[in-house]
Design a protein around this motif. Sequence first.
Motif, PDB file in Angstrom:
ATOM      1  N   VAL A 123       0.875  -1.161   0.000  1.00 10.59           N
ATOM      2  CA  VAL A 123       0.000   0.000   0.000  1.00 10.59           C
ATOM      3  C   VAL A 123       0.919   1.220   0.000  1.00 10.59           C
ATOM      4  O   VAL A 123       1.651   1.459   0.952  1.00 10.59           O
ATOM      5  N   GLY A 124       0.903   1.935  -1.116  1.00 11.37           N
ATOM      6  CA  GLY A 124       1.779   3.090  -1.272  1.00 11.37           C
ATOM      7  C   GLY A 124       2.729   2.885  -2.445  1.00 11.37           C
ATOM      8  O   GLY A 124       2.492   2.054  -3.321  1.00 11.37           O
ATOM      9  N   CYS A 125       3.811   3.629  -2.411  1.00  8.05           N
ATOM     10  CA  CYS A 125       4.780   3.588  -3.514  1.00  8.05           C
ATOM     11  C   CYS A 125       5.684   2.357  -3.425  1.00  8.05           C
ATOM     12  O   CYS A 125       5.694   1.655  -2.424  1.00  8.05           O
ATOM     13  N   CYS A 126       6.429   2.134  -4.466  1.00 13.81           N
ATOM     14  CA  CYS A 126       7.413   1.055  -4.505  1.00 13.81           C
ATOM     15  C   CYS A 126       8.722   1.615  -3.942  1.00 13.81           C
ATOM     16  O   CYS A 126       9.461   2.300  -4.636  1.00 13.81           O
ATOM     17  N   GLU A 127       9.009   1.351  -2.671  1.00 13.72           N
ATOM     18  CA  GLU A 127      10.153   1.958  -1.990  1.00 13.72           C
ATOM     19  C   GLU A 127      11.503   1.425  -2.438  1.00 13.72           C
ATOM     20  O   GLU A 127      12.492   2.129  -2.398  1.00 13.72           O
ATOM     21  N   ASN A 128      11.549   0.166  -2.789  1.00  9.75           N
ATOM     22  CA  ASN A 128      12.797  -0.404  -3.295  1.00  9.75           C
ATOM     23  C   ASN A 128      12.478  -1.580  -4.215  1.00  9.75           C
ATOM     24  O   ASN A 128      11.327  -1.970  -4.359  1.00  9.75           O
ATOM     25  N   LEU A 129      13.507  -2.103  -4.824  1.00 12.20           N
ATOM     26  CA  LEU A 129      13.363  -3.151  -5.825  1.00 12.20           C
ATOM     27  C   LEU A 129      12.550  -4.349  -5.350  1.00 12.20           C
ATOM     28  O   LEU A 129      11.736  -4.897  -6.093  1.00 12.20           O
ATOM     29  N   PHE A 130      12.718  -4.751  -4.101  1.00 13.54           N
ATOM     30  CA  PHE A 130      12.042  -5.953  -3.602  1.00 13.54           C
ATOM     31  C   PHE A 130      10.522  -5.784  -3.521  1.00 13.54           C
ATOM     32  O   PHE A 130       9.789  -6.753  -3.530  1.00 13.54           O
ATOM     33  N   TYR A 131      10.057  -4.553  -3.466  1.00 11.60           N
ATOM     34  CA  TYR A 131       8.619  -4.326  -3.435  1.00 11.60           C
ATOM     35  C   TYR A 131       7.968  -4.658  -4.774  1.00 11.60           C
ATOM     36  O   TYR A 131       6.760  -4.813  -4.859  1.00 11.60           O
ATOM     37  N   LEU A 132       8.774  -4.794  -5.817  1.00 12.08           N
ATOM     38  CA  LEU A 132       8.249  -5.213  -7.123  1.00 12.08           C
ATOM     39  C   LEU A 132       7.742  -6.656  -7.086  1.00 12.08           C
ATOM     40  O   LEU A 132       6.972  -7.060  -7.952  1.00 12.08           O
ATOM     41  N   LEU A 133       8.169  -7.438  -6.099  1.00  9.72           N
ATOM     42  CA  LEU A 133       7.705  -8.820  -5.990  1.00  9.72           C
ATOM     43  C   LEU A 133       6.210  -8.901  -5.718  1.00  9.72           C
ATOM     44  O   LEU A 133       5.595  -9.952  -5.925  1.00  9.72           O
ATOM     45  N   ALA A 134       5.622  -7.812  -5.261  1.00  8.12           N
ATOM     46  CA  ALA A 134       4.173  -7.795  -5.036  1.00  8.12           C
ATOM     47  C   ALA A 134       3.416  -7.745  -6.362  1.00  8.12           C
ATOM     48  O   ALA A 134       2.200  -7.915  -6.397  1.00  8.12           O
ATOM     49  N   GLU A 135       4.145  -7.533  -7.465  1.00  7.07           N
ATOM     50  CA  GLU A 135       3.597  -7.492  -8.822  1.00  7.07           C
ATOM     51  C   GLU A 135       2.287  -6.722  -8.902  1.00  7.07           C
ATOM     52  O   GLU A 135       2.257  -5.536  -8.724  1.00  7.07           O
ATOM     53  N   HIS A 136       1.193  -7.421  -9.136  1.00  6.49           N
ATOM     54  CA  HIS A 136      -0.100  -6.772  -9.345  1.00  6.49           C
ATOM     55  C   HIS A 136      -0.854  -6.573  -8.031  1.00  6.49           C
ATOM     56  O   HIS A 136      -2.062  -6.396  -8.049  1.00  6.49           O
ATOM     57  N   SER A 137      -0.135  -6.594  -6.931  1.00  7.18           N
ATOM     58  CA  SER A 137      -0.761  -6.458  -5.615  1.00  7.18           C
ATOM     59  C   SER A 137      -0.321  -5.174  -4.929  1.00  7.18           C
ATOM     60  O   SER A 137      -0.064  -5.149  -3.750  1.00  7.18           O
ATOM     61  N   ARG A 138      -0.214  -4.087  -5.714  1.00  8.34           N
ATOM     62  CA  ARG A 138       0.130  -2.794  -5.138  1.00  8.34           C
ATOM     63  C   ARG A 138      -1.074  -1.876  -5.259  1.00  8.34           C
ATOM     64  O   ARG A 138      -1.739  -1.829  -6.292  1.00  8.34           O
ATOM     65  N   PHE A 139      -1.344  -1.155  -4.179  1.00  9.19           N
ATOM     66  CA  PHE A 139      -2.513  -0.282  -4.111  1.00  9.19           C
ATOM     67  C   PHE A 139      -2.068   1.099  -3.649  1.00  9.19           C
ATOM     68  O   PHE A 139      -1.179   1.220  -2.813  1.00  9.19           O
ATOM     69  N   ASP A 140      -2.698   2.124  -4.184  1.00  8.78           N
ATOM     70  CA  ASP A 140      -2.340   3.483  -3.800  1.00  8.78           C
ATOM     71  C   ASP A 140      -2.731   3.797  -2.361  1.00  8.78           C
ATOM     72  O   ASP A 140      -2.011   4.490  -1.645  1.00  8.78           O
ATOM     73  N   THR A 141      -3.885   3.284  -1.932  1.00 10.64           N
ATOM     74  CA  THR A 141      -4.377   3.568  -0.583  1.00 10.64           C
ATOM     75  C   THR A 141      -4.881   2.291   0.083  1.00 10.64           C
ATOM     76  O   THR A 141      -5.175   1.294  -0.595  1.00 10.64           O
ATOM     77  N   PHE A 142      -5.022   2.346   1.391  1.00  8.80           N
ATOM     78  CA  PHE A 142      -5.584   1.207   2.124  1.00  8.80           C
ATOM     79  C   PHE A 142      -7.026   0.959   1.678  1.00  8.80           C
ATOM     80  O   PHE A 142      -7.446  -0.195   1.560  1.00  8.80           O
ATOM     81  N   ASP A 143      -7.782   2.020   1.443  1.00 12.03           N
ATOM     82  CA  ASP A 143      -9.165   1.852   0.992  1.00 12.03           C
ATOM     83  C   ASP A 143      -9.234   1.091  -0.331  1.00 12.03           C
ATOM     84  O   ASP A 143     -10.115   0.260  -0.526  1.00 12.03           O
ATOM     85  N   ASP A 144      -8.282   1.367  -1.241  1.00 12.73           N
ATOM     86  CA  ASP A 144      -8.217   0.615  -2.502  1.00 12.73           C
ATOM     87  C   ASP A 144      -7.968  -0.866  -2.231  1.00 12.73           C
ATOM     88  O   ASP A 144      -8.595  -1.735  -2.843  1.00 12.73           O
ATOM     89  N   PHE A 145      -7.042  -1.154  -1.320  1.00 14.81           N
ATOM     90  CA  PHE A 145      -6.736  -2.542  -0.962  1.00 14.81           C
ATOM     91  C   PHE A 145      -7.965  -3.223  -0.360  1.00 14.81           C
ATOM     92  O   PHE A 145      -8.328  -4.332  -0.744  1.00 14.81           O
ATOM     93  N   LEU A 146      -8.624  -2.550   0.568  1.00 14.66           N
ATOM     94  CA  LEU A 146      -9.791  -3.126   1.231  1.00 14.66           C
ATOM     95  C   LEU A 146     -10.925  -3.380   0.235  1.00 14.66           C
ATOM     96  O   LEU A 146     -11.586  -4.423   0.293  1.00 14.66           O
ATOM     97  N   ARG A 147     -11.135  -2.454  -0.704  1.00 10.63           N
ATOM     98  CA  ARG A 147     -12.159  -2.658  -1.742  1.00 10.63           C
ATOM     99  C   ARG A 147     -11.821  -3.867  -2.604  1.00 10.63           C
ATOM    100  O   ARG A 147     -12.683  -4.699  -2.902  1.00 10.63           O
ATOM    101  N   TRP A 148     -10.541  -3.976  -3.012  1.00 11.33           N
ATOM    102  CA  TRP A 148     -10.126  -5.120  -3.818  1.00 11.33           C
ATOM    103  C   TRP A 148     -10.335  -6.424  -3.045  1.00 11.33           C
ATOM    104  O   TRP A 148     -10.874  -7.397  -3.579  1.00 11.33           O
ATOM    105  N   LEU A 149      -9.933  -6.419  -1.787  1.00 11.32           N
ATOM    106  CA  LEU A 149     -10.039  -7.619  -0.963  1.00 11.32           C
ATOM    107  C   LEU A 149     -11.492  -8.047  -0.802  1.00 11.32           C
ATOM    108  O   LEU A 149     -11.810  -9.238  -0.886  1.00 11.32           O
TER     109      LEU A 149
END
Length: 150
Positions: free
Chosen positions: A103-129
Motif C-alpha cells: 500500500v503506497g509507492c514502490c520503496e525499493n526493488l524488492f517491493y516489485l515482488l508484489a507485482e499486481h498487488s500494489r494499491f495506492d491507498t488502504f481503501d483501494d486494498f480493502l475494496r479489492w479484498l
Amino acid sequence: MKFYLAASYGRFHEIRQYSLALEEAGHIVTSSWCKGEYLENDADLLSPQYEHLAHEVLATDLGDLSNCDALVAFTESGDVSARGGRHVEMGIAIGMGKRLFVVGCCENLFYLLAEHSRFDTFDDFLRWLSSCDDPEYIDLRHRERIKNSV
C-alpha cells in the motif's frame, strides 16, 4: 485471510485503524505491534533497560509473521527517518513465501515482488479484498508461482 501489517512505527495509530477495519471485514491481523501491546515509542526498546522486552517483542513479531498468510507493507514516500524494520519484515515474509501486498509507492526493488498487488491507498486494498471471491485461493496460486520461480 490472516495478515501481518508492516509499517513505520510512527504510523502506529493509523495502522491500528487499518487493523480494526480488516478484522471488521472478517480477516485476522497477526501484527501484535499495532494492537497497543508495546511501548508507544519503539526507540525505547533499543536502550539497555529494555533489552529483555526487546527480545520478547522480536520473538512475538517473528511468530506473528510466521502465522500470517500475507504481509501488507505500508510504504513511505520521500525522505523518511524511520529505522526501516518494515523492510526487514518484508524480507522475512519473502523468505517464508508469504503473499505480498504493498500500500503506497514502490520503496525499493524488492517491493516489485508484489507485482499486481500494489494499491495506492488502504481503501483501494480493502475494496479489492472485499471483491475477491476466495482470497485463500488467490494465496495458494501465489505460493505455487513463488515456488516455481525460485
